[in-house]
Motif scaffolding. Sequence first.
Motif, short mmCIF file in Angstrom:
data_model
loop_
_atom_site.label_atom_id
_atom_site.label_comp_id
_atom_site.label_asym_id
_atom_site.label_seq_id
_atom_site.Cartn_x
_atom_site.Cartn_y
_atom_site.Cartn_z
N ILE A 33 10.09 4.76 12.56
CA ILE A 33 10.14 3.43 11.98
C ILE A 33 9.89 2.36 13.04
O ILE A 33 9.17 1.38 12.80
N SER A 34 10.45 2.53 14.22
CA SER A 34 10.27 1.56 15.29
C SER A 34 8.82 1.48 15.76
O SER A 34 8.27 0.39 15.93
N VAL A 35 8.21 2.63 15.96
CA VAL A 35 6.83 2.65 16.46
C VAL A 35 5.87 2.10 15.41
O VAL A 35 4.97 1.31 15.73
N THR A 36 6.02 2.50 14.15
CA THR A 36 5.12 1.98 13.13
C THR A 36 5.34 0.49 12.88
O THR A 36 4.41 -0.23 12.55
N GLY A 37 6.56 0.02 13.08
CA GLY A 37 6.84 -1.41 12.93
C GLY A 37 6.13 -2.26 13.95
O GLY A 37 5.90 -3.45 13.73
N LEU A 38 5.77 -1.69 15.08
CA LEU A 38 5.04 -2.44 16.09
C LEU A 38 3.65 -2.83 15.62
O LEU A 38 3.10 -3.85 16.04
N PHE A 39 3.06 -2.04 14.75
CA PHE A 39 1.66 -2.24 14.39
C PHE A 39 1.46 -2.78 12.97
O PHE A 39 0.33 -3.00 12.56
N ILE A 40 2.52 -2.99 12.21
CA ILE A 40 2.38 -3.45 10.83
C ILE A 40 2.07 -4.94 10.76
O ILE A 40 1.18 -5.36 10.03
N LEU A 41 2.80 -5.76 11.49
CA LEU A 41 2.63 -7.21 11.41
C LEU A 41 1.36 -7.66 12.09
O LEU A 41 0.99 -7.17 13.15
#
Length: 74
Positions: A33-41
């Motif tokens: 969740i943390s790693v994918t959250g880096l690239f979503i916004l």
Amino acid sequence: KRAVFYESNVLHRNILKGWKWVSDIFALMLITISVTGLFILKGKYGFMRRGIWMMLAGLLVPVMAIILFYLMSS
């Protein structure tokens, strides 16, 4: 037996079979969740603008804890 303290102590002592696997899977899910959250916004709140500062702020506390641990133990 105190309700919340007893259950948390049982989990902490790792008496329950399979609890290690549950905690490892949960840790992997949190990392994902943390790693994918880096690239979503995207845009001004994305990783390359505001996100980099948020990531550095989040890394500050663990890095300082590691540094203090090594300074205190030597």
